[in-house]
Design an enzyme around this catalytic site. Sequence first.
Site, short mmCIF file in Angstrom:
data_model
loop_
_atom_site.label_atom_id
_atom_site.label_comp_id
_atom_site.label_asym_id
_atom_site.label_seq_id
_atom_site.Cartn_x
_atom_site.Cartn_y
_atom_site.Cartn_z
N TYR A 179 1.05 -1.57 0.24
CA TYR A 179 0.21 0.39 -0.20
C TYR A 179 0.74 1.28 0.04
O TYR A 179 0.40 2.12 0.05
CB TYR A 179 -1.25 -0.43 1.55
N ALA B 131 -9.53 -0.25 -8.56
CA ALA B 131 -8.55 0.46 -7.77
C ALA B 131 -8.12 -0.84 -7.31
O ALA B 131 -7.03 -0.47 -6.13
CB ALA B 131 -9.16 1.13 -6.63
N LYS C 122 -3.24 8.50 2.85
CA LYS C 122 -4.38 7.71 3.22
C LYS C 122 -4.75 8.85 4.96
O LYS C 122 -5.29 8.72 5.32
CB LYS C 122 -5.26 6.87 3.33
P1 NAD Z 1 -12.91 2.69 -8.32
O1 NAD Z 1 -11.45 2.73 -9.19
O2 NAD Z 1 -13.84 2.95 -8.91
O3 NAD Z 1 -12.49 4.53 -8.02
C1 NAD Z 1 -11.91 5.43 -7.86
C2 NAD Z 1 -11.81 7.02 -8.82
O4 NAD Z 1 -10.97 7.51 -8.80
C3 NAD Z 1 -11.91 6.21 -10.25
O5 NAD Z 1 -13.36 6.68 -10.76
C4 NAD Z 1 -11.55 7.09 -11.18
O6 NAD Z 1 -11.33 7.54 -12.46
C5 NAD Z 1 -10.59 8.02 -9.61
N1 NAD Z 1 -9.95 8.89 -10.13
C6 NAD Z 1 -8.59 8.65 -10.45
N2 NAD Z 1 -7.88 9.70 -10.39
C7 NAD Z 1 -8.52 11.15 -11.05
C8 NAD Z 1 -8.33 12.05 -11.23
N3 NAD Z 1 -6.86 12.69 -11.64
N4 NAD Z 1 -9.16 13.11 -11.15
C9 NAD Z 1 -10.68 12.51 -10.53
N5 NAD Z 1 -10.84 11.09 -10.53
C10 NAD Z 1 -10.04 10.54 -9.95
O7 NAD Z 1 -12.39 2.51 -7.03
P2 NAD Z 1 -13.39 2.37 -5.40
O8 NAD Z 1 -12.42 1.21 -4.88
O9 NAD Z 1 -14.07 2.53 -6.14
O10 NAD Z 1 -12.80 3.91 -5.17
C11 NAD Z 1 -13.26 4.68 -4.65
C12 NAD Z 1 -12.11 5.02 -3.22
O11 NAD Z 1 -12.23 4.37 -2.20
C13 NAD Z 1 -10.76 5.26 -2.99
O12 NAD Z 1 -10.22 6.67 -2.74
C14 NAD Z 1 -10.13 4.42 -2.43
O13 NAD Z 1 -8.27 4.91 -2.29
C15 NAD Z 1 -11.57 4.07 -1.24
N6 NAD Z 1 -10.84 2.33 -1.08
C16 NAD Z 1 -11.42 1.45 -1.47
C17 NAD Z 1 -10.72 -0.20 -1.24
C18 NAD Z 1 -11.08 -0.48 -1.60
O14 NAD Z 1 -10.27 -2.15 -1.65
N7 NAD Z 1 -11.20 -0.72 -2.73
C19 NAD Z 1 -10.93 -0.09 0.76
C20 NAD Z 1 -11.16 1.56 0.87
C21 NAD Z 1 -10.76 2.87 0.34
C1 IMJ Z 2 -4.35 -1.38 -3.37
C2 IMJ Z 2 -2.86 -1.37 -3.60
C3 IMJ Z 2 -1.93 -2.52 -2.39
C4 IMJ Z 2 -2.99 -3.20 -1.45
C5 IMJ Z 2 -4.01 -2.44 -1.62
C6 IMJ Z 2 -4.89 -1.57 -2.40
N1 IMJ Z 2 -4.92 -3.43 -0.03
C7 IMJ Z 2 -6.41 -2.45 -0.66
C8 IMJ Z 2 -5.99 -1.98 -1.88
C9 IMJ Z 2 -4.49 -4.03 0.61
C10 IMJ Z 2 -7.78 -2.75 -0.41
C11 IMJ Z 2 -6.84 -0.66 -2.38
N2 IMJ Z 2 -7.25 0.30 -2.03
C12 IMJ Z 2 -7.63 1.08 -0.91
C13 IMJ Z 2 -6.78 2.09 -2.81
O1 IMJ Z 2 -6.84 2.18 -1.89
C14 IMJ Z 2 -6.40 1.46 -4.24
C15 IMJ Z 2 -5.77 2.61 -5.00
C16 IMJ Z 2 -5.55 2.55 -5.57
C17 IMJ Z 2 -5.46 1.94 -6.92
C18 IMJ Z 2 -4.22 1.64 -7.86
C19 IMJ Z 2 -4.49 0.76 -8.62
C20 IMJ Z 2 -4.27 1.59 -10.42
C21 IMJ Z 2 -3.35 1.80 -10.58
N3 IMJ Z 2 -3.23 3.01 -9.35
C22 IMJ Z 2 -3.74 3.16 -8.27
N4 IMJ Z 2 -3.91 3.91 -7.42
C23 IMJ Z 2 -4.65 3.75 -5.96
O2 IMJ Z 2 -2.50 2.54 -11.79
#
Ligand code: NAD
Ligand code: IMJ
Length: 255
Positions: A155, A195, A162
């Site tokens: 991460y 993501a 974060k």
């Molecule tokens: P997702 O990829 O669907 O959403 C991420 C969004 O960020 C996308 O819509 C992407 O277009 C947008 N984004 C990236 N760069 C951008 C930019 N320059 N301008 C505008 N938008 C931009 O994935 P998600 O899992 O729905 O992620 C949403 C949030 O939830 C993120 O903040 C992520 O860190 C957080 N989150 C995700 C998880 C997980 O496991 N998926 C867990 C905890 C928190």
């Molecule tokens: C992301 C990376 C490593 C470990 C991770 C994650 N774990 C979880 C996530 C354990 C749950 C997903 N997460 C919480 C995120 O916030 C992801 C952010 C993200 C993911 C990508 C993938 C594709 C890319 N850039 C990204 N930037 C942010 O090119």
Amino acid sequence: MGLLEGKRAVIFGVANERSIAWAIAKTLHKEGARCALTYATERLKERVETLAHSLNSEIVLPCDVTSDEQINSTFSAIKDKWQTMDILIHSVAFAKKEELKGKLLDTTREGFQIAMDVSVYSLIALSRQAFPLMENTGSIITLTYYGSQKVVPNYNVMGVAKAGLEAVVRYLAEDMGPRGVRINAISAGPVKTLAAMGISGFGEILKRVEERAPLRRNITQEDVAGVALFLASPLSEGVTGEVIYVDAGYNIMGL
Ligand code: NAD
Ligand code: IMJ
């Protein structure tokens, strides 16, 4: 009557139907809110427009959050169409994929700046624009992850981002609280979205949560959307500056 009848929400972070922001948009809409959606790049335009139409959403705007110009035009369009707004959803994060493997020690200056700009500064920039449109009430919600508090393999720079994001939530809560605008973060457990794609070992992480979390399951986008609804609604009128975990209880475990 829905919990959000007559409210207006602007939602950042819908990329596809798996996005956490999309589950939130559907739930807010179901409770009576009108939703404006934004998309990050032209590549996403058509998909987000299709999703928006299914919510009768009249506003779909391009907004790359690294561009002050695009942020300005997004909020001036909202001001033109709605005059005021009530809810801002920030569900945006990005780091270069090279930064999400190996060691934090190898993070480049550029990789650090990009992650911080997209994932942290954007909340400040969007809140500053939304604040004057919120009249004596308002709720801003962002998404975070446990990797801000404890070391989660790979991460890396996102964990640092974060941690910054959660601090931003507390400082902005103090800045905006006197006028009744609240801001909170939801710390979601791992969910399979864009993501989470290509993150090595993601399957094992999901399995671990299922074995160890008090609820013995993973969370869904809908679990997150339920808490977002609570935070967006008057039910949470007394809550600001908080990080609420929606992780099936995983974070409370010591061993
Ligand atoms: P997702 O990829 O669907 O959403 C991420 C969004 O960020 C996308 O819509 C992407 O277009 C947008 N984004 C990236 N760069 C951008 C930019 N320059 N301008 C505008 N938008 C931009 O994935 P998600 O899992 O729905 O992620 C949403 C949030 O939830 C993120 O903040 C992520 O860190 C957080 N989150 C995700 C998880 C997980 O496991 N998926 C867990 C905890 C928190
Ligand atoms: C992301 C990376 C490593 C470990 C991770 C994650 N774990 C979880 C996530 C354990 C749950 C997903 N997460 C919480 C995120 O916030 C992801 C952010 C993200 C993911 C990508 C993938 C594709 C890319 N850039 C990204 N930037 C942010 O090119």
